[in-house]
Scaffold this active site. Structure first.
Site, mmCIF file in Angstrom:
data_model
loop_
_atom_site.group_PDB
_atom_site.id
_atom_site.type_symbol
_atom_site.label_atom_id
_atom_site.label_comp_id
_atom_site.label_asym_id
_atom_site.label_seq_id
_atom_site.Cartn_x
_atom_site.Cartn_y
_atom_site.Cartn_z
ATOM 1 N N GLU A 61 -10.770 31.613 -28.013
ATOM 2 C CA GLU A 61 -11.486 31.560 -29.295
ATOM 3 C C GLU A 61 -12.943 31.983 -29.189
ATOM 4 O O GLU A 61 -13.519 32.506 -30.148
ATOM 5 C CB GLU A 61 -11.392 30.159 -29.899
ATOM 6 C CG GLU A 61 -10.001 29.789 -30.409
ATOM 7 C CD GLU A 61 -9.099 29.182 -29.346
ATOM 8 O OE1 GLU A 61 -9.475 29.195 -28.144
ATOM 9 O OE2 GLU A 61 -8.022 28.686 -29.702
ATOM 10 N N PHE A 123 -3.352 14.408 -33.068
ATOM 11 C CA PHE A 123 -3.207 15.475 -32.079
ATOM 12 C C PHE A 123 -4.031 16.694 -32.520
ATOM 13 O O PHE A 123 -3.959 17.131 -33.654
ATOM 14 C CB PHE A 123 -1.726 15.869 -31.944
ATOM 15 C CG PHE A 123 -1.521 17.002 -30.973
ATOM 16 C CD1 PHE A 123 -1.855 16.867 -29.629
ATOM 17 C CD2 PHE A 123 -1.027 18.222 -31.416
ATOM 18 C CE1 PHE A 123 -1.688 17.923 -28.746
ATOM 19 C CE2 PHE A 123 -0.850 19.283 -30.537
ATOM 20 C CZ PHE A 123 -1.180 19.135 -29.199
ATOM 21 N N GLN A 124 -4.795 17.222 -31.605
ATOM 22 C CA GLN A 124 -5.682 18.359 -31.847
ATOM 23 C C GLN A 124 -6.653 18.115 -33.003
ATOM 24 O O GLN A 124 -7.000 19.026 -33.739
ATOM 25 C CB GLN A 124 -4.885 19.652 -32.057
ATOM 26 C CG GLN A 124 -4.179 20.089 -30.767
ATOM 27 C CD GLN A 124 -3.726 21.533 -30.773
ATOM 28 O OE1 GLN A 124 -3.379 22.081 -31.810
ATOM 29 N NE2 GLN A 124 -3.716 22.161 -29.604
ATOM 30 N N LYS A 173 -4.536 20.988 -42.945
ATOM 31 C CA LYS A 173 -3.237 21.652 -43.063
ATOM 32 C C LYS A 173 -2.575 21.372 -44.418
ATOM 33 O O LYS A 173 -1.946 22.257 -45.007
ATOM 34 C CB LYS A 173 -2.323 21.183 -41.925
ATOM 35 C CG LYS A 173 -1.089 22.049 -41.766
ATOM 36 C CD LYS A 173 -0.315 21.698 -40.503
ATOM 37 C CE LYS A 173 0.874 22.649 -40.329
ATOM 38 N NZ LYS A 173 1.650 22.335 -39.124
ATOM 39 N N MET A 495 -29.749 37.498 -12.075
ATOM 40 C CA MET A 495 -30.978 36.920 -12.616
ATOM 41 C C MET A 495 -31.239 35.539 -12.032
ATOM 42 O O MET A 495 -32.396 35.172 -11.785
ATOM 43 C CB MET A 495 -30.892 36.861 -14.147
ATOM 44 C CG MET A 495 -32.219 36.627 -14.824
ATOM 45 S SD MET A 495 -33.467 37.881 -14.430
ATOM 46 C CE MET A 495 -33.297 39.000 -15.826
#
Lengths: 598, 168
Positions: A61, A123-124, A173, A495
């Site tokens: 993502e 969940f999630q 949802k 760096m």
């Protein structure tokens, strides 16, 4: 009624997911970068059933947000992201923060557990609006299907209006599964005035005249411009060029502003700041009138704040009032859009019959030429090892007449790219400035390539950054995106190593990249092309071969391992205390003072 | 920078939506600004607006930042720096519990009368006083109650408004 007919009817019942996708299409969205998951399955179902909006499946993502950033910054349009709840949302946080810092317009749609489960550690589930509140310009949790479309339209407006930024819309949802009415005509597409967010676009005329008055009297002026010019649209760059030519002022750009003024123009002093040019930083230090437009006096630009351009009269134009008087106190604040501000300045300059008051024979320009003659970007060429500066210079030479876009990761290669690639147009240069996100450039390049399928898109990378996001090579293959990775491989986090050398007694703690893959074989394992250059004589050949390859390429350029980026304002030092480095006969002794600064 | 630290009272009209207070507080926490006092309540049912009154301290540059940063929040309609705009009234309500008997009890009631505090609860050995006023007046009352059996204080924080006909 067929689905198509259903969509086209003026007002009809649809599920929230169908409304969402139709709403995106009606807003002109052609591409969404995303990754599916449980909470967004209904939306993916709606995407499956239509062909107005293209979905680019990423492999992580974070990559989706960076790709949307690349898409947005190369087109000026809003980049759109779709991710699932919980981990999908949390993985997008780095990208959102990056877009926040660099003012990139993004709308990120996140799935959420059904409303009746919110707060139950489902969940999630993650508190997405809570987590993303500080790293977005604004965010929404949609609580009813009736406000879904209005919220999406609002999100696009907020992302783009004023100083752009990322906006999250969290979509439970059950909301996207419930039915509602989609009424394009009846919704607020022709945005009436927003109730609470209406940034000032037109500058205050009295501020403009105060600025012009100072600019007329200036003996040592400088224009200092940044990403705000690019965000204002291509017209701002055209106007900026005119302003510079009409006044004769020297001009420097920030890292984010590169391309807003042609690098090939003789009035251009190069980038300023920590690894900017000597002439740009010295001119900033010694100017008497500083005209800053669309930049924000970042700590990488000012160096030690109390010693920053102490003698100058400062004019600061920005669309975001909170950028003004934040780090540096200024004399003339101007709030508005760059296009409007520069137009107003030009008009005032012309109506008063002003000629350029800075001819190239003036004492100020003579002084600047003297600084220029130090040739701060000079480096010692080698026959045996590839100097990273040389690799970038050749890349520039061999691509400069092409339709080319560049992105970068973060680190030494990024600074060399900023120094040695030279941009004559805006929107051609995408880099992570504010947040400094390693792993930005590769996915950003995907987004650029999606928006410009026939252009050459090159990610100038370092091996440490690339390994953070290498999975996106799979995305490139799937969507036939022929991004070229120009990998400056020095087998160090360059760096980090440079700072350890300069400020931490050369103790290279954890900055060596052990067990690196063979990048040629790695590319090949994905079905992409791998090329390698290990001697200066190989560089041109590899670049040309890379350009001529149709698909994605990783060009593994094995560069000198311990070259440092110069010139440099050592951290904690004033901006006129630049080090030009060993190739200019200076020592590289470490300074303890810099240890505490970032 | 050794700039003078100033105390400013600001009033902010915000859209009354979930999370709006978190946005305001998150801004102060995230950027390291001070909050001395903060009150919030709905003030306009029709337009669905709440008013946040807050007292903060900082250098003039920080105060300007706070105002501009607040203004940048999307649900914020208006920000007014009352201290910068001139004359304003500032009031706070406090409940103060004093537990004592005998001479101390009588003395607390006498002082409360001087301060125009009301008794809102009384038992044989305790009073709860209610008073409204400038924070400094409440501070003074609290100081006087300390030796007289003060056990608990509840303050609302500052509510403020510009004087005269000007409105937010």
């Amino acid at each position: 009624m067929s689905r198509k007919a259903k969509y086209n009817s003026k007002s009809s019942n649809m599920t929230g997911a169908e409304m969402l996708v139709q709403c995106l299409a009606d807003l002109g969205v052609d591409t969404v970068f995303g990754y599916p998951g449980g909470a967004v399955l209904p939306i993916y179902d709606a995407i499956f059933k239509q062909n107005q909006v293209r979905h680019i499946l990423v492999r992580h993502e974070q990559g989706a947000v960076h790709a949307a950033e690349g898409y947005a910054r190369s087109t000026g349009k809003v980049g759109v992201v779709l991710v699932t709840s919980g981990p999908g949302a949390t993985n997008s946080v780095t990208g959102l923060t990056d877009a926040m810092m660099d003012s990139v317009p993004i709308v990120c749609l996140t799935g959420q557990v059904p409303t009746h489960m919110i707060g139950n550690d489902a969940f999630q589930e993650a508190d997405t609006v809570g987590i993303t509140r500080p790293c977005t310009k604004h965010n929404y949790l949609v609580r009813s299907v009736d406000v879904l479309c209005k919220t999406i339209q609002d999100a696009f407006y907020i992302a783009k209006a004023g100083r752009p930024g990322p906006v999250v819309v969290d979509l439970p949802k059950d909301i996207v599964m419930s039915e509602g009415k989609y009424d394009k005509a009846g919704s607020s597409f022709n945005n009436s005035k927003h109730l609470s967010y209406n940034p000032q676009i037109e500058p205050d005329p009295s501020a403009i005249s105060r600025a012009i008055e100072a600019m007329q009297k200036a003996e040592r002026p400088i224009l200092y411009t940044g990403g705000g010019i690019i965000n204002s649209g291509p017209e701002a760059s055209v106007l900026l060029r005119e302003l510079a030519h009409k006044t004769g002022f020297p001009i420097t750009n920030t890292l984010m502003g590169l391309g807003s003024f042609p690098a090939s123009d003789s009035q251009f002093l190069g980038m300023l700041g920590m690894h900017g040019t000597y002439e740009a930083n010295m001119a900033m230090a010694e100017c008497d009138v500083m005209v800053c437009i669309g930049a924000r006096f970042d700590d990488r630009v000012t160096g030690k704040l109390s010693d920053f351009s102490t003698g100058s009269y400062k004019i600061h134009a920005d669309i975001d009032p909170s950028s003004i008087n934040k780090n540096v106190s200024v004399d003339v604040p101007i709030i508005g859009d760059s296009v409007r501000i520069i137009s107003a300045m030009l008009e005032a300059w012309k109506t008063q019959g002003n000629k350029p008051n800075m001819s190239r024979s003036s004492p100020w320009w003579k002084k600047i030429e003297k600084w220029r003659s130090r040739e701060c970007l000079y480096y010692k060429q080698s026959d045996e090892v590839i100097k990273p500066q040389y690799a970038i210079q050749r890349l520039h030479e061999l691509t400069k007449n092409k339709d080319v876009y560049f992105t970068t990761e973060v680190g030494q290669h990024q600074m060399w790219a900023a120094q040695y690639l030279r941009f004559d147009e805006p929107n051609r240069w995408m880099t992570s400035g504010g947040l400094g996100t390693m792993g930005y450039g590769f996915p950003a390049a995907m987004g650029v390539q999606v928006a410009h399928p026939n252009s050459l898109v090159i990610d100038v990378a370092g091996e440490a950054s690339l390994l953070m996001v290498i999975q996106e090579l799979s995305t490139l293959m799937q969507h036939r995106l022929p991004v070229k990775v120009f990998l400056l491989n020095n087998e160090y986090m360059g760096m980090v190593r440079q700072w350890q050398e300069l400020f931490h007694g050369g103790r290279y703690s954890e900055s060596y990249m052990d067990s690196l893959p063979d990048f040629v074989k790695l590319a090949e394992s994905f079905g992409a092309r791998g090329l390698r250059a290990s001697k200066p004589a190989d560089v041109d050949k590899v670049i040309l071969e890379m350009i001529d390859t149709d698909g994605p390429v990783i060009a593994d350029i094995l560069v000198d391992k311990e070259t440092n980026v110069y010139p440099m304002i050592p951290s904690g030092a004033a901006h006129y205390e630049m080090k030009l480095g060993p190739d200019h006969g200076e020592s590289e002794e470490s300074a303890d003072g810099g240890m505490a600064s970032v | 920078m050794s700039e003078k630290i100033e105390r400013h009272t600001m009033s902010v009209l915000v859209e009354n939506e979930p999370g709006v207070l978190a946005r305001v507080i998150g801004l102060f926490a995230g950027r390291g600004y001070n909050i001395e006092s903060l009150t919030v309540a709905e003030v306009d049912v029709v337009e669905n607006l709440s008013r946040v009154n807050l007292v903060t301290t900082g250098s003039p540059m920080i105060i300007e930042q706070i105002k501009n940063q607040l203004d940048r929040l999307v649900p914020v309609r208006t920000v007014s720096d009352l201290t910068a705009e001139g004359s304003y009234v500032e009031r706070e309500l406090a409940l103060i519990k004093v537990v004592s008997i005998g001479e101390k009890r009588v003395e607390s009631l006498r002082i409360a009368d001087i301060f125009r505090a009301h008794v809102v609860d009384s038992e044989n050995d305790s009073f709860v006083f209610e008073m409204t006023g400038k924070p400094s007046k409440i501070d003074a009352f609290v100081r006087l109650m300390e030796p007289l059996g003060l056990t608990e204080i509840s303050r609302t924080g500052v509510s403020a408004m510009l004087r005269g006909k000007r409105s937010l």
